[in-house]
Design an enzyme around this catalytic site. Structure first.
Site, PDB file in Angstrom:
ATOM      1  N   LYS A 284       0.725  -1.322   0.095  1.00 23.76           N
ATOM      2  CA  LYS A 284      -0.011   0.078   0.029  1.00 23.76           C
ATOM      3  C   LYS A 284       0.707   1.296   0.037  1.00 23.76           C
ATOM      4  O   LYS A 284       1.740   1.210   0.776  1.00 23.76           O
ATOM      5  CB  LYS A 284      -0.939  -0.002   1.259  1.00 23.76           C
ATOM      6  CG  LYS A 284      -1.763   1.237   1.325  1.00 23.76           C
ATOM      7  CD  LYS A 284      -2.706   1.236   2.420  1.00 23.76           C
ATOM      8  CE  LYS A 284      -3.144   2.701   2.808  1.00 23.76           C
ATOM      9  NZ  LYS A 284      -4.107   2.721   3.991  1.00 23.76           N
TER      10      LYS A 284
ATOM     11  N   LEU B 155      -9.114  -1.616  20.093  1.00 29.01           N
ATOM     12  CA  LEU B 155     -10.263  -1.112  19.988  1.00 29.01           C
ATOM     13  C   LEU B 155     -10.981  -1.037  21.621  1.00 29.01           C
ATOM     14  O   LEU B 155     -11.947  -0.180  21.760  1.00 29.01           O
ATOM     15  CB  LEU B 155     -11.096  -2.342  19.611  1.00 29.01           C
ATOM     16  CG  LEU B 155     -11.016  -2.505  17.897  1.00 29.01           C
ATOM     17  CD1 LEU B 155     -11.958  -3.717  17.496  1.00 29.01           C
ATOM     18  CD2 LEU B 155     -11.199  -1.306  17.283  1.00 29.01           C
TER      19      LEU B 155
ATOM     20  N   ILE C 139      -4.413   0.466  13.232  1.00 28.14           N
ATOM     21  CA  ILE C 139      -3.336  -0.291  13.547  1.00 28.14           C
ATOM     22  C   ILE C 139      -2.060   0.549  13.964  1.00 28.14           C
ATOM     23  O   ILE C 139      -1.211   0.031  14.818  1.00 28.14           O
ATOM     24  CB  ILE C 139      -2.933  -1.411  12.355  1.00 28.14           C
ATOM     25  CG1 ILE C 139      -3.973  -2.403  12.215  1.00 28.14           C
ATOM     26  CG2 ILE C 139      -1.591  -1.832  12.600  1.00 28.14           C
ATOM     27  CD1 ILE C 139      -3.897  -3.386  11.263  1.00 28.14           C
TER      28      ILE C 139
ATOM     29  N   GLU D   1      -8.368   6.628   6.666  1.00 28.41           N
ATOM     30  CA  GLU D   1      -6.694   6.851   6.870  1.00 28.41           C
ATOM     31  C   GLU D   1      -6.290   5.748   7.662  1.00 28.41           C
ATOM     32  O   GLU D   1      -5.111   5.703   8.052  1.00 28.41           O
ATOM     33  CB  GLU D   1      -6.534   8.353   7.404  1.00 28.41           C
ATOM     34  CG  GLU D   1      -7.041   9.470   6.300  1.00 28.41           C
ATOM     35  CD  GLU D   1      -6.049   9.626   5.183  1.00 28.41           C
ATOM     36  OE1 GLU D   1      -5.134   8.809   5.017  1.00 28.41           O
ATOM     37  OE2 GLU D   1      -6.009  10.674   4.681  1.00 28.41           O
TER      38      GLU D   1
END
Length: 519
Positions: A82, A345, A358, A354
């Site tokens: 990515k 979380l 992580i 965006e």
């Protein structure tokens, strides 16, 4: 009574749990410190959320720190490269001409030599900001990889992170952490939390393994917040008055052909009441719709998602399996309380625009590893520092995400509501006022470890057509000439990279065949 901190207990698995355990264990193993022991307790009955499939470039450093081969990671986690996020139709509706722009991972060429955005303004009608100052947007458009097969592991020609299968990633980390980093793994359900007289956690009781004692407990139990919420009752600071999206639908979409191109970026396509993410793994795409339930129904959101998938694949609308997630946008009033730290979380969650989730796990775990209190006497000092830093980081993320919405000119009630002044954080309002007359630069950041540098704000602002009117002051010819030279260098570099780099799919196939050099 002063007690040394040597026993770390991570409660919960998934990406948050195993990254936290691995980062801490690897940090002390690297230092040759065998006094720190890490145990991870994971319920066999709780499935991980498993949709956090995008990472930042920081993941390269994390994997390297853990002693993981990049080639092995790519093979086992269905991972791809990515390099950017592409935003489609965030400024206008598709039937009103549409629009698109990139937020690359590579900072603008010449960014540290001069505020190149100032010099670009005079060329804004000829070329968009990302194309003028970065090779990466051009490379992404052609599906190019960020490196060659001869480029060593974790090195790059263009900065990159990954897209990955979150479930496979957790399994991969489980094996690595237990076999290579001496993390003790207990699969059991937590039945109670036992405390010391001062309220700190002494141990967690488990159904089959009895009490698991620790000096520091890391809550990675996801939305449940077993320790930070259920035990300590630390509430979330709601952020739905700023970021409205509170629902997500996720689907896995197979490629029509095994050798189909793999996008080298995340695609985020604006919808009437939210946006759709689209990421490419090796074997499939991960596609999902993030939306606000106050503005649309679950049924309509699913219709919109199915329509998008059928339009961008060979899958028929009725053949798509969709699962629903409820988002409670917000973050904890405190992340570290007593001897308990919430990571992942359990610390909070906002929409995945965006892909910051992580990255926050990595930052949190690294802080704990590097600033681990020596003993219980200084625990509160470290906790206060952690809470200050991460409250700032969460707020900064929220401001950055909100920026994407306030610049839009889309007409639906959802987008108009996002532009109302009372929904825009005060600091963002101040910056927007300032940026009317000067471009974002390094003075706009407060910390040395900002999640989003000034370059990111430049990419979003000018990608969405924001207008900065510089004051009529005498121009420095040398700076203007330097900018023209930087633009030309970027153009030349782009041409070379376009010729030299393989496609995302080609590089991954070569890695499967040859691996990557470790030197």
């Amino acid at each position: 009574m002063t007690k040394d901190v040597t026993q770390i207990v991570v409660v919960g698995g998934g990406s948050a749990g195993w990254l936290s355990a691995g980062i801490i264990a690897a940090h002390y193993q690297t230092q040759g410190d065998n006094a720190i022991n890490v145990t991870l307790v994971e319920s066999p009955d709780v499935a991980t959320i498993g949709v956090g499939e995008g990472t930042w470039p920081s993941m390269r450093g994390t994997l390297k720190k853990l002693g993981i081969s990049e080639a092995e990671f790519i093979l086992h986690c269905d991972a791809s490269f990515k390099q950017a996020s592409k935003f489609n139709n965030w400024l206008y509706e598709e039937d009103n001409g549409g629009d698109s722009y990139y937020h690359p991972f590579t900072i603008p060429t010449g960014f540290f030599e001069a505020n190149i955005a100032e010099q670009w303004l005079q060329y804004r009608e000829q070329i968009n900001f990302a194309n003028a100052t970065s090779s990466q947007s051009h490379l992404c458009e052609q599906g190019k990889a960020p490196k060659q097969i001869a480029t060593p592991e974790y090195a790059f020609l263009q900065n990159y992170g990954y897209h990955l299968d979150a479930g496979k990633f957790s399994n991969f980390l489980t094996k690595h952490c237990t076999q290579k980093l001496a993390v003790k793994h207990i699969k059991d359900n937590v039945t109670a939390v036992n405390t010391h007289d001062d309220g700190a956690i002494a141990s967690i009781a488990t159904a089959q393994h009895g009490d698991v004692e620790g000096d520091l407990f890391i809550d990675c139990t996801g939305f449940t917040g077993l320790l930070v919420d259920k035990h300590y009752g630390i509430s979330l600071k709601p952020q739905d008055h700023i970021l409205f999206n509170d629902r997500a639908l996720a689907a896995q979409v197979p490629y029509s052909q095994a050798d189909a191109p793999i996008a080298s970026h995340t695609v985020s396509s604006a919808q009437d009441n939210g946006w759709i993410w689209d990421i490419g793994l090796q074997s499939r795409r991960g596609v999902g719709h993030v939306y606000a339930s106050n503005f649309t129904s679950d049924e309509q959101a699913e219709i919109d998602l199915r329509r998008y998938i059928s339009r961008t694949s060979d899958i028929k609308e009725d053949d798509i399996n969709v699962r629903k997630l409820v988002i409670n946008p917000g973050y904890r009033e405190k992340f570290w309380h007593k001897n308990c730290v919430a990571i992942g979380l359990s610390a909070g969650f906002i929409e995945p625009l965006e892909a910051s989730a992580i990255a926050l796990i990595e930052l949190s775990a690294n802080f704990v590893a590097e600033q681990l209190p020596a003993n219980s006497d200084v625990m509160a000092i470290t906790a206060a520092r952690f809470n200050r830093k991460f409250s700032h980081r969460w707020q900064r993320i929220i401001e950055f995400l909100k920026l994407h919405y306030v610049l839009s000119e889309r007409e639906s009630d959802y987008w108009q509501a996002n532009r109302r002044a009372q929904t825009i954080p005060e600091e963002l309002q101040e910056l927007l006022s300032l940026w009317r007359y000067q471009t974002p630069y390094q003075y706009d950041t407060h910390q040395t470890e900002e999640l989003f540098p000034a370059a990111s704000f430049q990419y979003i602002l000018y990608g969405m057509g924001f207008e900065t009117q510089l004051p009529a002051r005498e121009k420095r010819a040398s700076v203007a000439a330097n900018a023209q030279q930087i633009f030309n260098e970027n153009k030349q570099r782009t041409a070379k990279l376009m010729h030299a780099l393989p496609s995302n799919r080609e590089l991954i196939n070569k890695i499967k065949q040859y691996g990557l050099s470790k030197v």
